[in-house]
Design a protein around this motif. Sequence first.
Motif, PDB file in Angstrom:
ATOM      1  N   GLN A 293       0.863  -1.185   0.000  1.00 45.85           N
ATOM      2  CA  GLN A 293       0.000   0.000   0.000  1.00 45.85           C
ATOM      3  C   GLN A 293       0.896   1.231   0.000  1.00 45.85           C
ATOM      4  O   GLN A 293       2.033   1.181   0.473  1.00 45.85           O
ATOM      5  N   PHE A 294       0.370   2.354  -0.478  1.00 45.51           N
ATOM      6  CA  PHE A 294       1.172   3.573  -0.512  1.00 45.51           C
ATOM      7  C   PHE A 294       1.553   4.009   0.896  1.00 45.51           C
ATOM      8  O   PHE A 294       2.672   4.470   1.138  1.00 45.51           O
ATOM      9  N   HIS A 295       0.632   3.853   1.861  1.00 39.30           N
ATOM     10  CA  HIS A 295       0.930   4.242   3.236  1.00 39.30           C
ATOM     11  C   HIS A 295       1.828   3.221   3.924  1.00 39.30           C
ATOM     12  O   HIS A 295       2.368   3.493   4.994  1.00 39.30           O
ATOM     13  N   HIS A 296       1.945   2.037   3.324  1.00 40.65           N
ATOM     14  CA  HIS A 296       2.838   0.982   3.810  1.00 40.65           C
ATOM     15  C   HIS A 296       3.661   0.504   2.623  1.00 40.65           C
ATOM     16  O   HIS A 296       3.332  -0.516   2.012  1.00 40.65           O
ATOM     17  N   PRO A 297       4.724   1.203   2.237  1.00 38.87           N
ATOM     18  CA  PRO A 297       5.482   0.835   1.038  1.00 38.87           C
ATOM     19  C   PRO A 297       6.338  -0.406   1.227  1.00 38.87           C
ATOM     20  O   PRO A 297       7.523  -0.435   0.915  1.00 38.87           O
ATOM     21  N   ARG A 298       5.717  -1.436   1.753  1.00 45.14           N
ATOM     22  CA  ARG A 298       6.390  -2.722   1.956  1.00 45.14           C
ATOM     23  C   ARG A 298       6.440  -3.452   0.626  1.00 45.14           C
ATOM     24  O   ARG A 298       5.437  -3.544  -0.081  1.00 45.14           O
ATOM     25  N   PRO A 299       7.586  -3.967   0.222  1.00 45.41           N
ATOM     26  CA  PRO A 299       7.687  -4.567  -1.114  1.00 45.41           C
ATOM     27  C   PRO A 299       6.799  -5.785  -1.291  1.00 45.41           C
ATOM     28  O   PRO A 299       6.582  -6.566  -0.364  1.00 45.41           O
ATOM     29  N   VAL A 300       6.286  -5.933  -2.506  1.00 41.96           N
ATOM     30  CA  VAL A 300       5.527  -7.129  -2.860  1.00 41.96           C
ATOM     31  C   VAL A 300       6.406  -8.124  -3.617  1.00 41.96           C
ATOM     32  O   VAL A 300       5.991  -9.262  -3.844  1.00 41.96           O
ATOM     33  N   CYS A 301       7.604  -7.678  -4.036  1.00 44.51           N
ATOM     34  CA  CYS A 301       8.533  -8.548  -4.750  1.00 44.51           C
ATOM     35  C   CYS A 301       9.915  -8.462  -4.112  1.00 44.51           C
ATOM     36  O   CYS A 301      10.257  -7.470  -3.462  1.00 44.51           O
ATOM     37  N   THR A 302      10.704  -9.504  -4.324  1.00 50.16           N
ATOM     38  CA  THR A 302      12.102  -9.510  -3.919  1.00 50.16           C
ATOM     39  C   THR A 302      12.954  -9.753  -5.153  1.00 50.16           C
ATOM     40  O   THR A 302      12.466 -10.198  -6.195  1.00 50.16           O
ATOM     41  N   GLY A 303      14.237  -9.476  -5.057  1.00 49.54           N
ATOM     42  CA  GLY A 303      15.133  -9.660  -6.179  1.00 49.54           C
ATOM     43  C   GLY A 303      15.254  -8.379  -6.991  1.00 49.54           C
ATOM     44  O   GLY A 303      14.714  -7.325  -6.630  1.00 49.54           O
ATOM     45  N   VAL A 304      15.950  -8.475  -8.116  1.00 53.84           N
ATOM     46  CA  VAL A 304      16.150  -7.323  -8.995  1.00 53.84           C
ATOM     47  C   VAL A 304      16.008  -7.765 -10.442  1.00 53.84           C
ATOM     48  O   VAL A 304      16.229  -8.926 -10.791  1.00 53.84           O
ATOM     49  N   GLY A 305      15.623  -6.804 -11.287  1.00 55.94           N
ATOM     50  CA  GLY A 305      15.554  -7.058 -12.726  1.00 55.94           C
ATOM     51  C   GLY A 305      14.691  -8.247 -13.069  1.00 55.94           C
ATOM     52  O   GLY A 305      13.570  -8.408 -12.568  1.00 55.94           O
ATOM     53  N   ASN A 306      15.225  -9.116 -13.941  1.00 55.58           N
ATOM     54  CA  ASN A 306      14.485 -10.298 -14.359  1.00 55.58           C
ATOM     55  C   ASN A 306      14.346 -11.329 -13.241  1.00 55.58           C
ATOM     56  O   ASN A 306      13.612 -12.310 -13.390  1.00 55.58           O
ATOM     57  N   GLY A 307      15.049 -11.106 -12.134  1.00 62.20           N
ATOM     58  CA  GLY A 307      14.958 -12.023 -10.999  1.00 62.20           C
ATOM     59  C   GLY A 307      13.884 -11.664  -9.999  1.00 62.20           C
ATOM     60  O   GLY A 307      13.773 -12.300  -8.949  1.00 62.20           O
ATOM     61  N   LEU A 308      13.068 -10.643 -10.296  1.00 54.76           N
ATOM     62  CA  LEU A 308      11.995 -10.257  -9.379  1.00 54.76           C
ATOM     63  C   LEU A 308      10.994 -11.395  -9.221  1.00 54.76           C
ATOM     64  O   LEU A 308      10.601 -12.035 -10.197  1.00 54.76           O
ATOM     65  N   ARG A 309      10.576 -11.617  -7.994  1.00 53.93           N
ATOM     66  CA  ARG A 309       9.565 -12.632  -7.716  1.00 53.93           C
ATOM     67  C   ARG A 309       8.759 -12.186  -6.508  1.00 53.93           C
ATOM     68  O   ARG A 309       9.237 -11.414  -5.682  1.00 53.93           O
ATOM     69  N   PRO A 310       7.520 -12.661  -6.384  1.00 58.15           N
ATOM     70  CA  PRO A 310       6.692 -12.256  -5.250  1.00 58.15           C
ATOM     71  C   PRO A 310       7.318 -12.646  -3.915  1.00 58.15           C
ATOM     72  O   PRO A 310       7.984 -13.668  -3.800  1.00 58.15           O
ATOM     73  N   THR A 311       7.085 -11.821  -2.891  1.00 52.71           N
ATOM     74  CA  THR A 311       7.538 -12.160  -1.553  1.00 52.71           C
ATOM     75  C   THR A 311       6.801 -13.410  -1.063  1.00 52.71           C
ATOM     76  O   THR A 311       5.717 -13.748  -1.558  1.00 52.71           O
ATOM     77  N   PRO A 312       7.359 -14.122  -0.087  1.00 52.99           N
ATOM     78  CA  PRO A 312       6.645 -15.289   0.447  1.00 52.99           C
ATOM     79  C   PRO A 312       5.246 -14.943   0.953  1.00 52.99           C
ATOM     80  O   PRO A 312       4.316 -15.751   0.808  1.00 52.99           O
ATOM     81  N   GLN A 313       5.071 -13.747   1.536  1.00 58.35           N
ATOM     82  CA  GLN A 313       3.754 -13.351   2.023  1.00 58.35           C
ATOM     83  C   GLN A 313       2.767 -13.211   0.869  1.00 58.35           C
ATOM     84  O   GLN A 313       1.612 -13.652   0.959  1.00 58.35           O
ATOM     85  N   ARG A 314       3.222 -12.594  -0.247  1.00 57.29           N
ATOM     86  CA  ARG A 314       2.356 -12.447  -1.425  1.00 57.29           C
ATOM     87  C   ARG A 314       1.999 -13.805  -2.018  1.00 57.29           C
ATOM     88  O   ARG A 314       0.858 -14.037  -2.441  1.00 57.29           O
ATOM     89  N   VAL A 315       2.960 -14.694  -2.077  1.00 58.85           N
ATOM     90  CA  VAL A 315       2.705 -16.023  -2.622  1.00 58.85           C
ATOM     91  C   VAL A 315       1.619 -16.716  -1.822  1.00 58.85           C
ATOM     92  O   VAL A 315       0.654 -17.274  -2.389  1.00 58.85           O
ATOM     93  N   ARG A 316       1.723 -16.699  -0.507  1.00 54.83           N
ATOM     94  CA  ARG A 316       0.741 -17.365   0.339  1.00 54.83           C
ATOM     95  C   ARG A 316      -0.615 -16.661   0.289  1.00 54.83           C
ATOM     96  O   ARG A 316      -1.667 -17.318   0.322  1.00 54.83           O
ATOM     97  N   LEU A 317      -0.591 -15.343   0.170  1.00 54.00           N
ATOM     98  CA  LEU A 317      -1.838 -14.580   0.137  1.00 54.00           C
ATOM     99  C   LEU A 317      -2.657 -14.900  -1.110  1.00 54.00           C
ATOM    100  O   LEU A 317      -3.897 -14.921  -1.058  1.00 54.00           O
ATOM    101  N   LEU A 318      -1.994 -15.136  -2.237  1.00 49.56           N
ATOM    102  CA  LEU A 318      -2.677 -15.278  -3.520  1.00 49.56           C
ATOM    103  C   LEU A 318      -2.762 -16.717  -4.020  1.00 49.56           C
ATOM    104  O   LEU A 318      -3.420 -16.970  -5.033  1.00 49.56           O
ATOM    105  N   ALA A 319      -2.144 -17.654  -3.328  1.00 48.65           N
ATOM    106  CA  ALA A 319      -2.076 -19.037  -3.823  1.00 48.65           C
ATOM    107  C   ALA A 319      -3.470 -19.636  -4.018  1.00 48.65           C
ATOM    108  O   ALA A 319      -4.344 -19.534  -3.156  1.00 48.65           O
ATOM    109  N   GLY A 320      -3.671 -20.244  -5.184  1.00 49.95           N
ATOM    110  CA  GLY A 320      -4.901 -20.991  -5.434  1.00 49.95           C
ATOM    111  C   GLY A 320      -6.109 -20.163  -5.819  1.00 49.95           C
ATOM    112  O   GLY A 320      -7.212 -20.704  -5.939  1.00 49.95           O
ATOM    113  N   LEU A 321      -5.945 -18.869  -6.027  1.00 50.68           N
ATOM    114  CA  LEU A 321      -7.088 -18.032  -6.391  1.00 50.68           C
ATOM    115  C   LEU A 321      -7.614 -18.398  -7.771  1.00 50.68           C
ATOM    116  O   LEU A 321      -6.855 -18.734  -8.683  1.00 50.68           O
TER     117      LEU A 321
END
Length: 219
Positions: free
Chosen positions: A24-52
């Motif tokens: 969120q803008f008020h909580h600029p906590r990253p949703v991805c880790t890594g850099v460039g082509n190595g960007l991937r969702p954080t573990p929290q994002r993965v668990r939050l969205l898994a199976g949708l």
Amino acid sequence: MTVRIREHGEPPDTRNRLGSGMEQFHHPRPVCTGVGNGLRPTPQRVRLLAGLTGRILEIGAGDGIKLTCFPAGLDEIVLVEPDPFLRAAAQTPAAGVSTPVCILDGTPTRLPVPDSSCDAVICSLVLCCVVRPEATLSEVRRVLRPGGELRFYEHQRSGSPVVSLIEVMAGPLWARVCGGCRPASDVVAAIGRAGFGIERLDRVPFRRVSHVLGVARPE
């Protein structure tokens, strides 16, 4: 790829500045880790969205990078965001994903979608910030289809009496700095009072601050 934006004007050019994104803008906590082509969702994002599956609504656009974290094969992703700059900024990431995206002007207590129109609603660092979480949760219930899910990742009052007291004392200043966030909120209790049954609940501390990540459904 379909992107629908309900306002006029050119968005800011962010093509060369896509990075780790923010919950969120008020909580600029990253949703991805890594850099460039190595960007991937954080573990929290993965668990939050898994199976949708189906049509998914998320409250708060951040800078839109979170759109790149959703699983493939969804019918539509709806982002509800009150800030016009953030709605515009989300257009660039939206154009780069295969799922249709709809970015709407709205608030947590007034979601601009019909009743029973979403298979899941995502609340990430939202319920700990709104003044009346019960009003937001009532809206979530309204827009969920039968059997739909609330997915949440939120601050949660610590189970330690000492830490909880510190959270309460620091709350007013924290709220002023972090967009109304209240780390001493009992989000889990609020979800239960709103008539949801919690099916999964994990405590996931972030930088030693208590958070919860889970799934709930209307009872």
